[in-house]
Each structure stands twice: as C-alpha cells, then as structure tokens.
Write a protein that holds these residues in place. Sequence first.
Motif, PDB file in Angstrom:
ATOM      1  N   ASN A  97       5.644   4.924   1.885  1.00  9.72           N
ATOM      2  CA  ASN A  97       6.155   6.073   2.534  1.00  9.72           C
ATOM      3  C   ASN A  97       7.126   5.611   3.691  1.00  9.72           C
ATOM      4  O   ASN A  97       8.197   6.185   3.994  1.00  9.72           O
ATOM      5  CB  ASN A  97       4.964   7.110   2.789  1.00  9.72           C
ATOM      6  CG  ASN A  97       4.387   7.629   1.789  1.00  9.72           C
ATOM      7  OD1 ASN A  97       5.421   8.404   1.013  1.00  9.72           O
ATOM      8  ND2 ASN A  97       3.424   7.992   1.649  1.00  9.72           N
TER       9      ASN A  97
ATOM     10  N   CYS B   7       0.832  -1.299   0.095  1.00 13.96           N
ATOM     11  CA  CYS B   7      -0.064   0.003   0.048  1.00 13.96           C
ATOM     12  C   CYS B   7       0.817   1.224   0.160  1.00 13.96           C
ATOM     13  O   CYS B   7       2.223   1.190   0.197  1.00 13.96           O
ATOM     14  CB  CYS B   7      -0.885   0.088   1.144  1.00 13.96           C
ATOM     15  SG  CYS B   7      -0.039   0.056   2.768  1.00 13.96           S
TER      16      CYS B   7
ATOM     17  N   TYR C  93      -1.314  13.885   4.119  1.00 12.15           N
ATOM     18  CA  TYR C  93      -1.758  12.726   4.323  1.00 12.15           C
ATOM     19  C   TYR C  93      -0.773  11.693   3.608  1.00 12.15           C
ATOM     20  O   TYR C  93      -0.844  11.956   2.592  1.00 12.15           O
ATOM     21  CB  TYR C  93      -3.188  12.394   3.983  1.00 12.15           C
ATOM     22  CG  TYR C  93      -3.750  11.006   4.067  1.00 12.15           C
ATOM     23  CD1 TYR C  93      -4.264  10.787   5.450  1.00 12.15           C
ATOM     24  CD2 TYR C  93      -3.557  10.290   3.147  1.00 12.15           C
ATOM     25  CE1 TYR C  93      -4.472   9.557   5.757  1.00 12.15           C
ATOM     26  CE2 TYR C  93      -3.824   8.782   3.581  1.00 12.15           C
ATOM     27  CZ  TYR C  93      -4.584   8.611   4.731  1.00 12.15           C
ATOM     28  OH  TYR C  93      -4.714   7.035   4.936  1.00 12.15           O
TER      29      TYR C  93
ATOM     30  N   GLY D 289      -0.667   8.369   4.644  1.00 11.70           N
ATOM     31  CA  GLY D 289      -1.102   6.956   5.038  1.00 11.70           C
ATOM     32  C   GLY D 289      -1.792   6.987   6.547  1.00 11.70           C
ATOM     33  O   GLY D 289      -1.710   7.932   7.298  1.00 11.70           O
TER      34      GLY D 289
ATOM     35  N   VAL E 115       1.250   8.976  -4.548  1.00 16.10           N
ATOM     36  CA  VAL E 115       0.313   7.934  -4.342  1.00 16.10           C
ATOM     37  C   VAL E 115      -0.862   8.375  -4.872  1.00 16.10           C
ATOM     38  O   VAL E 115      -1.635   7.458  -5.903  1.00 16.10           O
ATOM     39  CB  VAL E 115       0.107   7.584  -2.825  1.00 16.10           C
ATOM     40  CG1 VAL E 115      -1.186   6.662  -2.714  1.00 16.10           C
ATOM     41  CG2 VAL E 115       1.356   6.831  -2.493  1.00 16.10           C
ATOM     42  N   MET E 116      -1.371   9.562  -4.812  1.00 17.97           N
ATOM     43  CA  MET E 116      -2.556   9.907  -5.660  1.00 17.97           C
ATOM     44  C   MET E 116      -2.540  10.627  -6.853  1.00 17.97           C
ATOM     45  O   MET E 116      -3.077  10.580  -7.672  1.00 17.97           O
ATOM     46  CB  MET E 116      -3.531  11.064  -4.501  1.00 17.97           C
ATOM     47  CG  MET E 116      -4.327  10.482  -3.670  1.00 17.97           C
ATOM     48  SD  MET E 116      -5.627  11.809  -3.231  1.00 17.97           S
ATOM     49  CE  MET E 116      -6.618  10.738  -2.318  1.00 17.97           C
TER      50      MET E 116
HETATM   51  C1  LIG Z   1      -1.127  10.980  -0.879  1.00 18.33           C
HETATM   52  C2  LIG Z   1      -1.460   9.641  -0.215  1.00 18.33           C
HETATM   53  N1  LIG Z   1      -0.118   9.005   0.567  1.00 18.33           N
HETATM   54  C3  LIG Z   1      -0.208   7.605   0.956  1.00 18.33           C
HETATM   55  C4  LIG Z   1      -1.551   7.412   0.920  1.00 18.33           C
HETATM   56  C5  LIG Z   1      -1.622   5.952   1.467  1.00 18.33           C
HETATM   57  O1  LIG Z   1      -1.980   5.014   0.562  1.00 18.33           O
HETATM   58  P1  LIG Z   1      -2.776   3.550   1.073  1.00 18.33           P
HETATM   59  O2  LIG Z   1      -4.080   3.883   1.404  1.00 18.33           O
HETATM   60  O3  LIG Z   1      -2.651   2.631  -0.062  1.00 18.33           O
HETATM   61  O4  LIG Z   1      -1.883   2.995   2.214  1.00 18.33           O
HETATM   62  C6  LIG Z   1      -2.514   7.875   0.397  1.00 18.33           C
HETATM   63  C7  LIG Z   1      -4.059   7.043   0.454  1.00 18.33           C
HETATM   64  O5  LIG Z   1      -5.021   7.940   0.143  1.00 18.33           O
HETATM   65  C8  LIG Z   1      -2.429   9.155  -0.094  1.00 18.33           C
HETATM   66  O6  LIG Z   1      -3.409   9.861  -0.699  1.00 18.33           O
END
Ligand SMILES: Cc1ncc(COP(=O)(O)O)c(C=O)c1O
Length: 464
Positions: free
Chosen positions: A160, A155, A183, A185, A266-267
């Motif tokens: 991160n 994930c 954000y 995680g 991630v986004m």
């Molecule tokens: C910018 C960002 N980083 C990290 C994450 C964490 O990802 P995950 O939900 O796959 O752990 C998210 C989840 O929405 C996110 O928006």
Amino acid sequence: MAPGAIEDTAAIVPPISETGLKKNIAPASARDALDAAIARYTAANQRSLELHRLATGSMPGGNTRTQLHTSPFPLCMRSGEGYQVTSEDGTTYTDFVGELTAAVYGHSHPVIVQSLLKTVTTVGINLGATIAQEHVHAAAMCERFGLQRVRFTNCGTEANIHALAGARAFTGKRKVVVFAGGYHGGVLMFAGGKPAANNIDRDDFIIARYNDVESAQAAILQEGVAAVLVEGMQGGSGAVPGTREFLKGIEVAAKEAGVVFILDEVMTSRVAPGGLAAIHDLHPDMKSFGKYLGGGLAFGAFGGRADIMATYDPRPQTSTPMPFLTHHGTFNNNTLAMYVGHAGLTEIYTPQVCTEFNAMGDRLLRDLAVVTAGTKMCFTGVGTVLGSHFTAEGLQTIERETAEDWTLKELFWFEMMESGFWITRRGSIALCLGTPESELQRFVACVAEFLKRHASLVVVGTKD
Ligand SMILES: Cc1ncc(COP(=O)(O)O)c(C=O)c1O
C-alpha cells in the motif's frame, strides 16, 4: 428470536461439561461470565502463561505483533497441521484464525511443502539477482487479477505504501482519501475515523465514511487528491462488506476527478477467482495484495495500470516526464515466495477450488444467520472471511464501524476456545482449505449453544 433457532441445534452439540462451561449456566452478568471464563482459561493454559512471562523479559509486553496480544496472556501455539493448530498446552483447535486470511492452504499443505523443499534444495535462498521465477509469478498474478504490471514487496503494508507513492508521483498530488475503520497495514490505520498515532503521512489523509457514497464522493472531489484507497470489505473492522453501490460510486467519482482508485485486496483477493473486484465488476486503477499469495511466506504486491506502474520503471525514461520512484527491498524477489507463492496460486487455489471454497463460506454465513436471529449477535463477511459482532440493538448486518459489546465478544472468544475453535479475539474468522463441513456444522451448533447458554444476556431486549 427466530422460532426454534437456538433450541433446535442443541442436540448436535458435543458434550462440553468437562470444560466447566455447563457449571456456568445463567451467570448474573456478562462480566461475571467473562471472569469465570478467564479463570478457566488461565487454569487450562499454564504453559502459555509461563511462556508469556518468559517473553516479557525480552520483548515489550512479551509481544512482537500487537494483534496477537490478548489479556490476561496470549495462547501460545506449538504447531499446525492441515486445518488444525495445537497449543503449547497440548490442546488441538480447528483453526478459524487462518493466519488472518493468509493461511488459505492450511498448515503444511503437501504442495507448499514440496515447493519449499524443492526451492531450498535446487534454487537456494535468495541469489542477489533477478530470477526467472519473478516474471512467472508476476504473469500469473497479472492474469488472475487483471493487472497490466505488478511489483512484489514483503508485506501488504509495504504494497500500500508503494501504491500510494506511485499514485502521488503519477498525479503530482498528495492527499489520499481513506475510510473510517480502514486498515491498510501497521502504519496505515484509521480506526475511529482518525489516523493512528504511528501512521505515516498523518496530515495527508481525508477520512470519509465507509459505505456512504456521498461522503466518499465529496472527499474524492476535493482539491489535491492523488488517490482513494479502500478495502472492498473492511477486514480489520470485522469483515464488513462494502456495498456495490458504494464501491462503484468510488470508481465513478475517481474517474471523473482523475484520482487513482486503489482497491486494497490484501485480505479479499481470496474471496473469488478474480478477487473481490470481480464480484462487483470493479475496475480499479491499482490493487494491493499480500497474505496467501506468497504461499504462506512474507509477501506483498501492488499493481495495475501500466502507465501508473511506469513510475517504477528503472529504465532511462525518454518519453514520459514522470518522476522515477525507486523500490528497494532485499527480499522483494526472494526465491521462496516467488516459487511457493506461484505453486499455491496455480496448483492449489485454482479458480474452481476458490469458487467452491467460498461457496462453503457463504453457506456457513447463511447457517449462522439462522441461529443468531433475534439475538445481539450477528456474522458478516464474504465467502470464507467472516466477522462476528455483538450489538446492543441486535443488528443483523453491519455497514460501518459500530459500537460493539466487547464483554460479550470476549466471552464468546474464550468459550469458543473451550469448544475447540481458535478464532481471533476481535471475532474474525478465515477458513483454511480442507476444513471439514462437519466442523463448520459443529461451529454453528456451538454458536447456538452459546447463545442458548447466555440467553439472558444475548436475546434482544435483555440487559446485562
Ligand atoms: C486490508 C489489509 N491491507 C493491508 C494489510 C497489511 O498487510 P501485512 O500485514 O502483510 O503488512 C492487511 C493486513 O491484515 C489488511 O487486512
């Protein structure tokens, strides 16, 4: 209000009187309107309510993913197809949640389904060994996002965490600069400018202001900083884009200070063929990924400079004195994510498709700016990832965490559901491929109609 901005679109809004919305014209206050909307929602979604009651018997609050809990009870979805989802109560919605940006391919895209079936039937689910497909997907990601090396996780949160560990091992330092409203995680959240109660390493963060170059640079130049971790657009805070000046300022300061610049994509890796970094010509030392890059399955990745990623090289080191970091994880190289993620990225989300798709989002954002002008509502975002906001001042752009009117936000959420749009309660939207242009136009018209219906609450200068 922009002349005619709200009035002109009413003609193309489909009739919604059967939902009960029209009975609710000109409520006394936003709270009254919201209470009425909640009552209609409850009456229309009895099966979801029943399922929620059942779920509370085995999960705290009936929930296993906080983001999805909504009061008085969450809407329970039964299935998805293409750009639509259908609830347990039998209502079909245009899916604007888009699995919080992970559902780029929509639901059950034929390429994804085919790749899943082929993997299950010809490869198997996980082999307890390295598989050839790992480097195929790794090479595709390196090429697409300008990485020298990459590793896979389960994930974005894990991505991160490992990127930070790598930066700390590489620099021999511990502190990390992050930004208020960031954000990264479930255990790396900084809403309100504070680490969340369940964050890891709570004492090791320096929290600067988003879109404030001076604040960022002052933090980065402090003693003992290993890394700066930033979203190019703050997703959790409502699709608030970082300015080029801010992101470039971070890059320059990090380089000067020998601090590892980690861009959390991630986004945002979906907003341009090379991710958001490419839009602003950014060259971070490392990037983190997740979401759609696993084809819709659990997925994450982190990568970047070969010398930093070498902290994770398990071969006996002869030339570098760096500490070696382990990176365990039963499902890191799971067969499904490796095959299906690769099929999605290379067969569906080609650079051309990505560019056209995000141009569609840019057009939507422009149209929404027209109908929201002069009201307390605005939309922000980049490409196909958007956020809606209601501010007392009627801001038309949002630069960083901002106090918002949650009563109006929730009212909007409930009433958009009645108009057939599934968006997140916090107001974020992530489009799925295949969403018809006509549905986007219908959404713009429904937003205009919402603002017209509640003009006494939303036009700038009016009070609840
Ligand atoms: C910018 C960002 N980083 C990290 C994450 C964490 O990802 P995950 O939900 O796959 O752990 C998210 C989840 O929405 C996110 O928006």
